[in-house]
Design an enzyme around this catalytic site. Structure first.
Site, PDB file in Angstrom:
ATOM      1  N   ASP A   1      -7.268  10.282  -0.282  1.00 35.97           N
ATOM      2  CA  ASP A   1      -6.630  11.119  -1.271  1.00 35.97           C
ATOM      3  C   ASP A   1      -6.021  12.272  -0.595  1.00 35.97           C
ATOM      4  O   ASP A   1      -6.818  12.859   0.503  1.00 35.97           O
ATOM      5  CB  ASP A   1      -7.359  11.261  -2.271  1.00 35.97           C
ATOM      6  CG  ASP A   1      -6.635  11.997  -3.612  1.00 35.97           C
ATOM      7  OD1 ASP A   1      -5.538  11.830  -3.752  1.00 35.97           O
ATOM      8  OD2 ASP A   1      -7.531  12.858  -4.306  1.00 35.97           O
TER       9      ASP A   1
ATOM     10  N   ASN B   1      -1.831   4.744 -10.377  1.00 32.93           N
ATOM     11  CA  ASN B   1      -0.550   5.493  -9.543  1.00 32.93           C
ATOM     12  C   ASN B   1       0.698   4.898 -10.036  1.00 32.93           C
ATOM     13  O   ASN B   1       1.776   5.372  -9.687  1.00 32.93           O
ATOM     14  CB  ASN B   1      -0.913   5.140  -8.065  1.00 32.93           C
ATOM     15  CG  ASN B   1      -2.057   5.708  -7.412  1.00 32.93           C
ATOM     16  OD1 ASN B   1      -2.937   5.484  -6.509  1.00 32.93           O
ATOM     17  ND2 ASN B   1      -2.468   7.419  -7.931  1.00 32.93           N
TER      18      ASN B   1
HETATM   19  C1  IPE Z   1      -7.231   7.804  -6.215  1.00 31.34           C
HETATM   20  O1  IPE Z   1      -6.320   9.045  -5.616  1.00 31.34           O
HETATM   21  C2  IPE Z   1      -6.406   6.673  -5.662  1.00 31.34           C
HETATM   22  C3  IPE Z   1      -5.990   6.233  -4.128  1.00 31.34           C
HETATM   23  C4  IPE Z   1      -6.279   7.377  -3.400  1.00 31.34           C
HETATM   24  C5  IPE Z   1      -5.034   5.306  -3.888  1.00 31.34           C
HETATM   25  P1  IPE Z   1      -5.380   9.625  -7.087  1.00 31.34           P
HETATM   26  O2  IPE Z   1      -4.784  10.830  -6.637  1.00 31.34           O
HETATM   27  O3  IPE Z   1      -4.609   8.759  -7.887  1.00 31.34           O
HETATM   28  O4  IPE Z   1      -6.655  10.050  -8.140  1.00 31.34           O
HETATM   29  P2  IPE Z   1      -6.943  11.328  -9.330  1.00 31.34           P
HETATM   30  O5  IPE Z   1      -5.510  11.160  -9.888  1.00 31.34           O
HETATM   31  O6  IPE Z   1      -7.019  12.548  -8.391  1.00 31.34           O
HETATM   32  O7  IPE Z   1      -8.089  10.726 -10.061  1.00 31.34           O
HETATM   33  C1  IPE Z   2      -3.474   9.777  -2.064  1.00 31.21           C
HETATM   34  O1  IPE Z   2      -2.709  10.889  -2.112  1.00 31.21           O
HETATM   35  C2  IPE Z   2      -2.424   8.447  -1.804  1.00 31.21           C
HETATM   36  C3  IPE Z   2      -2.049   7.967  -3.129  1.00 31.21           C
HETATM   37  C4  IPE Z   2      -2.690   8.097  -4.318  1.00 31.21           C
HETATM   38  C5  IPE Z   2      -0.888   6.751  -3.162  1.00 31.21           C
HETATM   39  P1  IPE Z   2      -2.206  11.514  -3.205  1.00 31.21           P
HETATM   40  O2  IPE Z   2      -0.584  11.076  -3.497  1.00 31.21           O
HETATM   41  O3  IPE Z   2      -2.879  11.441  -4.453  1.00 31.21           O
HETATM   42  O4  IPE Z   2      -2.199  13.056  -2.825  1.00 31.21           O
HETATM   43  P2  IPE Z   2      -2.568  14.206  -3.924  1.00 31.21           P
HETATM   44  O5  IPE Z   2      -3.809  13.889  -4.516  1.00 31.21           O
HETATM   45  O6  IPE Z   2      -1.308  14.491  -4.826  1.00 31.21           O
HETATM   46  O7  IPE Z   2      -2.568  15.360  -2.867  1.00 31.21           O
HETATM   47 MG    MG Z   3      -4.454  12.337  -5.242  1.00 26.16          MG
END
Ligand code: IPE
Ligand code: IPE
Ligand code: MG
Length: 235
Positions: free
Chosen positions: A20, A68
């Protein structure tokens, strides 16, 4: 010699990573979120190598959650492109390294060509036995549990915990010993809910693209210092 054995015993056999922080990494650099995802894939490739080189046998990476998929279509298209490129460029490398690739999650939510790439990748590496890389794509822990419950109901049988585990996408994969989440959030976000019952959790302040090899070693050292009791008392 004896000491080395203790060290090895303290290495997690299975590490799961919630990758993340790609978006925030990019934002801080005034870059589009897509640049963060690109940097994330780059770091993912090296991290996988670093973990297998240290002797970890199973590596599970949370690449895309079922939730996502509700992100804007533009971002999803970027993520799908990266997945396509990942499969095109890495399956043969994994095969050469004797790493078996598996994908968990709900494939029916993914574009057909990606499903085909997943199936081909799994087929090509099926007999690889040195390590196993599990990618969670369109994955949700609750959804996985519900699918397993429905499979049990359809079979008309009551299940034990072991029999239930075998109905999950992760059948035959041992539960993770260590789960690392980068990106400063201290939650599991629907990842491996059943499997993480006794997993050691490690949260890093680093955004995923900047989670370094040193940070990995810090997480592994932290794991090695933990006392896993599984509900029992210390001997
Ligand atoms: C969790 O991250 C999913 C992945 C890293 C693939 P998110 O960014 O989706 O999680 P939340 O929304 O902060 O809980
Ligand atoms: C994790 O990074 C990757 C996926 C969930 C696909 P994020 O896209 O959630 O990045 P942040 O949390 O917005 O920084
Ligand atoms: Mg994230």
């Amino acid at each position: 010699m004896k000491e080395k054995k203790t060290e090895e015993a303290r290495l997690p056999r299975h590490v799961a990573v919630i990758m993340d922080g790609n978006g925030r990494w990019a934002k801080k650099r005034l870059l589009p979120r897509s640049a963060g995802h690109k940097a994330g894939v780059k770091r993912m490739l090296s991290l996988v190598d670093q973990m297998f080189r240290r002797g970890v046998k199973y590596v599970t990476l949370y690449a895309l959650s079922a939730e996502n998929l509700a992100r804007p279509q533009e971002e999803l298209n970027e993520l799908f492109s990266l997945l396509r490129a990942y499969f095109a460029e890495n399956v043969q490398k994994l095969k050469a390294q004797e790493i078996r690739l598996s994908v968990i999650g709900n494939r029916s939510l993914l574009p057909t060509d990606i499903v085909q790439a997943i199936e081909a990748g799994e087929r090509d590496t099926l007999n690889c036995g040195k390590g196993r890389l599990i990618l969670a794509i369109a994955y949700g822990g609750r959804q996985e549990i519900v699918r397993a419950v429905n499979a049990a109901v359809a079979a008309g049988k009551q299940v034990t915990a072991e029999a239930f585990s075998a109905l999950l996408n992760t059948a035959e994969i041992p539960d993770p010993d260590l789960m690392i989440r980068t990106g400063r959030e201290t939650r599991i976000s629907n990842f491996l809910l059943w499997q993480a019952a006794y997993t050691e959790l490690y949260f890093s302040e680093k955004m995923f693209p900047e989670f370094s090899e040193k940070d990995l070693d810090a997480a592994l050292r932290d794991y090695a210092s933990r006392e896993r009791r599984f509900g029992r008392v210390k001997e």
